[in-house]
Design a protein around this motif. Structure first.
Motif, PDB file in Angstrom:
ATOM      1  N   GLY A  60       0.817  -1.455  -0.048  1.00 14.77           N
ATOM      2  CA  GLY A  60      -0.077  -0.066   0.029  1.00 14.77           C
ATOM      3  C   GLY A  60       0.711   1.318  -0.037  1.00 14.77           C
ATOM      4  N   VAL A  61       1.986   1.328   0.950  1.00 19.23           N
ATOM      5  CA  VAL A  61       2.675   2.493   0.826  1.00 19.23           C
ATOM      6  C   VAL A  61       3.542   2.582  -0.563  1.00 19.23           C
ATOM      7  N   GLN A  62       3.797   1.695  -1.349  1.00 16.97           N
ATOM      8  CA  GLN A  62       4.329   1.782  -2.363  1.00 16.97           C
ATOM      9  C   GLN A  62       3.653   2.061  -3.408  1.00 16.97           C
ATOM     10  N   LEU A  63       2.330   1.442  -3.877  1.00 15.57           N
ATOM     11  CA  LEU A  63       1.584   1.834  -4.700  1.00 15.57           C
ATOM     12  C   LEU A  63       0.758   3.242  -4.529  1.00 15.57           C
ATOM     13  N   HIS A  64       0.891   3.735  -3.309  1.00 17.25           N
ATOM     14  CA  HIS A  64       0.314   5.057  -3.003  1.00 17.25           C
ATOM     15  C   HIS A  64       1.321   6.128  -3.582  1.00 17.25           C
ATOM     16  N   GLY A  65       2.504   5.850  -3.812  1.00 18.57           N
ATOM     17  CA  GLY A  65       3.364   6.762  -4.053  1.00 18.57           C
ATOM     18  C   GLY A  65       3.694   7.923  -3.176  1.00 18.57           C
ATOM     19  N   GLY A  66       3.885   9.084  -3.407  1.00 16.93           N
ATOM     20  CA  GLY A  66       4.135  10.068  -2.550  1.00 16.93           C
ATOM     21  C   GLY A  66       3.240  10.153  -1.584  1.00 16.93           C
ATOM     22  N   ILE A  67       1.999  10.238  -1.787  1.00 15.97           N
ATOM     23  CA  ILE A  67       0.935  10.497  -0.690  1.00 15.97           C
ATOM     24  C   ILE A  67       1.073   9.331   0.486  1.00 15.97           C
ATOM     25  N   GLY A  68       1.635   8.258   0.037  1.00 16.54           N
ATOM     26  CA  GLY A  68       1.652   7.037   1.127  1.00 16.54           C
ATOM     27  C   GLY A  68       2.796   7.212   2.235  1.00 16.54           C
ATOM     28  N   ILE A  69       3.674   8.145   2.050  1.00 17.71           N
ATOM     29  CA  ILE A  69       4.554   8.347   3.018  1.00 17.71           C
ATOM     30  C   ILE A  69       4.152   9.720   3.639  1.00 17.71           C
ATOM     31  N   THR A  70       3.081  10.433   3.722  1.00 19.16           N
ATOM     32  CA  THR A  70       2.797  11.614   4.295  1.00 19.16           C
ATOM     33  C   THR A  70       1.908  11.265   5.625  1.00 19.16           C
ATOM     34  N   TRP A  71       1.922  12.116   6.599  1.00 19.39           N
ATOM     35  CA  TRP A  71       1.461  11.896   7.975  1.00 19.39           C
ATOM     36  C   TRP A  71      -0.046  11.907   7.845  1.00 19.39           C
ATOM     37  N   GLU A  72      -0.517  12.782   6.878  1.00 17.58           N
ATOM     38  CA  GLU A  72      -1.966  12.877   6.535  1.00 17.58           C
ATOM     39  C   GLU A  72      -2.688  11.533   6.134  1.00 17.58           C
ATOM     40  N   HIS A  73      -1.929  10.936   5.441  1.00 21.70           N
ATOM     41  CA  HIS A  73      -2.615   9.367   4.770  1.00 21.70           C
ATOM     42  C   HIS A  73      -2.483   8.472   5.937  1.00 21.70           C
ATOM     43  N   GLU A  74      -3.336   7.489   5.951  1.00 25.10           N
ATOM     44  CA  GLU A  74      -3.355   6.410   6.821  1.00 25.10           C
ATOM     45  C   GLU A  74      -2.491   5.513   6.508  1.00 25.10           C
ATOM     46  N   ALA A  75      -1.763   5.304   5.355  1.00 26.86           N
ATOM     47  CA  ALA A  75      -0.821   4.325   4.887  1.00 26.86           C
ATOM     48  C   ALA A  75      -0.023   4.233   6.060  1.00 26.86           C
ATOM     49  N   HIS A  76       0.822   5.081   6.550  1.00 28.65           N
ATOM     50  CA  HIS A  76       1.826   4.758   7.660  1.00 28.65           C
ATOM     51  C   HIS A  76       1.372   3.978   8.953  1.00 28.65           C
ATOM     52  N   LEU A  77      -0.122   4.259   8.958  1.00 21.49           N
ATOM     53  CA  LEU A  77      -0.710   3.863  10.262  1.00 21.49           C
ATOM     54  C   LEU A  77      -0.788   2.240  10.240  1.00 21.49           C
ATOM     55  N   HIS A  78      -1.099   1.795   8.940  1.00 19.14           N
ATOM     56  CA  HIS A  78      -1.185   0.335   8.409  1.00 19.14           C
ATOM     57  C   HIS A  78       0.225  -0.265   8.735  1.00 19.14           C
ATOM     58  N   LEU A  79       1.149   0.544   8.355  1.00 20.52           N
ATOM     59  CA  LEU A  79       2.540  -0.048   8.301  1.00 20.52           C
ATOM     60  C   LEU A  79       2.888  -0.194   9.478  1.00 20.52           C
ATOM     61  N   LYS A  80       2.832   0.683  10.369  1.00 20.20           N
ATOM     62  CA  LYS A  80       3.095   0.696  11.817  1.00 20.20           C
ATOM     63  C   LYS A  80       2.260  -0.310  12.710  1.00 20.20           C
ATOM     64  N   ARG A  81       0.895  -0.510  12.421  1.00 21.71           N
ATOM     65  CA  ARG A  81       0.029  -1.443  13.136  1.00 21.71           C
ATOM     66  C   ARG A  81       0.511  -2.878  12.897  1.00 21.71           C
ATOM     67  N   ALA A  82       0.905  -2.995  11.558  1.00 20.86           N
ATOM     68  CA  ALA A  82       1.297  -4.512  10.912  1.00 20.86           C
ATOM     69  C   ALA A  82       2.642  -4.812  11.562  1.00 20.86           C
ATOM     70  N   HIS A  83       3.554  -3.831  11.673  1.00 19.58           N
ATOM     71  CA  HIS A  83       4.741  -4.059  12.487  1.00 19.58           C
ATOM     72  C   HIS A  83       4.573  -4.571  14.036  1.00 19.58           C
ATOM     73  N   SER A  84       3.935  -3.901  14.664  1.00 18.55           N
ATOM     74  CA  SER A  84       3.687  -3.820  16.064  1.00 18.55           C
ATOM     75  C   SER A  84       2.896  -5.395  16.186  1.00 18.55           C
TER      76      SER A  84
END
Length: 367
Positions: free
Chosen positions: A321-345
């Motif tokens: 999801g982070v990769q396919l969302h491109g630049g917006i996928g690494i912004t704080w406003e988008h939920e992509a980073h929340l999924h990455l962090k939840r998955a890791h924890s």
């Protein structure tokens, strides 16, 4: 094996989904206040309107007397919206610990509050040197007259800062034992994952009450680990499923080189593989929840497989999801980073996939 949910179970799923979808999601604290705890209003509604907090609690203690299957249904729906709340830590793991301890007085004292959602009970189990071990720990308990006193440190305590009471795993002369204590001042951590509030506890002669028999905590923790593994697996399935749907929707509108990226064959292949993995994880999660709930002989094996595979599938979905969302996928406003962090924890919580695969290997070698 043919597995199908009953009409009542499907109604439960629909009710939870409607409630958590009403305000959208994810339901996480704002970034400027990461330690505010869970959404108390949503938790009250889940507890009062649906009875989510008391699913695993017997009717005589204020619960609905349902099984772990129903708890996993709720966990899956809460995972879809990354709901922050004490369901996993209090309503599943701690409730299971109290029931498994077999202490009638503790059940009467703790379970009504858990089942109503009015009290949060945390299980202080993991330590810096002993990660969710069912055999050993560094925290000790010594008898002081008719009471006990705890000394040691606990880490990764789910909802520790919001806990009204804490169950503590400690070593005594009779072996690993389970104690109840008032929650001391928690050292709230700022975790990498803002959707999973955790805390650290330090005990220095803290008064405590023994639950069950001295030296019986090993069996209690084994049961708790199985319940936690399948509930966490279900949560990961729900999160991965909804996140996959979000990815599919996004690749149909994002354009590169004058084409929507969803039309690229390479993207189609990646999403098809991810779809197969998510559906496989769903089947494994449901089978594991049934096996553990019914005390099937292969329940421990299914729990280890579910925790390992479902968490890793969610990790793969989060990364895609982070990769396919491109630049917006690494912004704080988008939920992509929340999924990455939840998955890791989630992958590390209650033991890594490698640890569970090693446990599975040891179980299979005994057959």
């Amino acid at each position: 094996m043919h597995f199908a949910f009953t009409e009542e179970q499907e109604d439960l799923r629909a009710a939870v989904r409607a409630l958590v979808d009403r305000d959208g999601g994810p339901h996480v604290p704002p970034p400027e206040a990461p330690d505010t705890g869970h959404d108390t209003a949503l938790w009250r509604r889940l507890s009062a309107e649906i009875g989510a907090a008391g699913l695993a609690v017997p009717e005589e203690h204020g619960g609905s007397g349902a099984s772990l299957v129903e708890s996993c249904l709720v966990a899956e729906e809460l995972g879809r919206r990354l709901v922050v709340g004490p369901f996993l830590g209090s309503a599943v793991v701690s409730a299971e610990a109290v029931l498994a301890a077999g202490d009638p007085d503790a059940c009467a004292r703790l379970l009504p509050g858990i089942s109503s959602g009015e009290r949060v009970v945390s299980l202080a189990w993991a330590e810096p040197r002993h990660w969710w071990s069912t055999a050993t720990c560094s925290t000790t308990a010594v008898r002081d007259g008719t009471a006990w006193r705890l000394t040691g440190r606990k880490a990764f305590v789910l909802d520790g800062a919001q806990a009204d009471a804490v169950l503590v795993v400690a070593a005594t002369g009779g072996g690993l034992s389970l104690f109840e204590a008032e929650a001391p001042a928690a050292i709230t951590t700022t975790p990498m994952d803002p959707t999973r509030p955790m805390a650290r506890f330090e005990f220095a002669g803290t008064p405590a009450r023994l639950l069950g028999d001295e030296g019986s905590a090993g069996q209690v923790l084994t049961r708790c680990l199985e319940a936690a593994a399948v509930a966490l697996a279900a949560e990961c399935v729900g999160a991965a499923d909804r996140w996959l749907a979000e990815i599919v929707g996004y690749v149909q509108v994002r354009e590169q080189f004058g084409r929507r990226i969803g039309s690229f064959q390479a993207v189609k292949h990646r999403l098809a593989d991810l779809f197969v993995a998510v559906e496989s994880a769903r089947s494994l999660s449901q089978a594991a929840s049934w096996a553990v709930a019914t005390r099937d002989d292969r329940g421990p094996e299914w729990a280890a497989m579910a925790k390992s595979f479902c968490c890793e599938t969610y990790q793969d979905a989060a990364a895609e999801g982070v990769q396919l969302h491109g630049g917006i996928g690494i912004t704080w406003e988008h939920e992509a980073h929340l999924h990455l962090k939840r998955a890791h924890s989630a992958t590390h919580l209650f033991g890594t996939p490698r640890r569970h695969r090693q446990h599975l290997e040891s179980l299979l070698s005994l057959r």
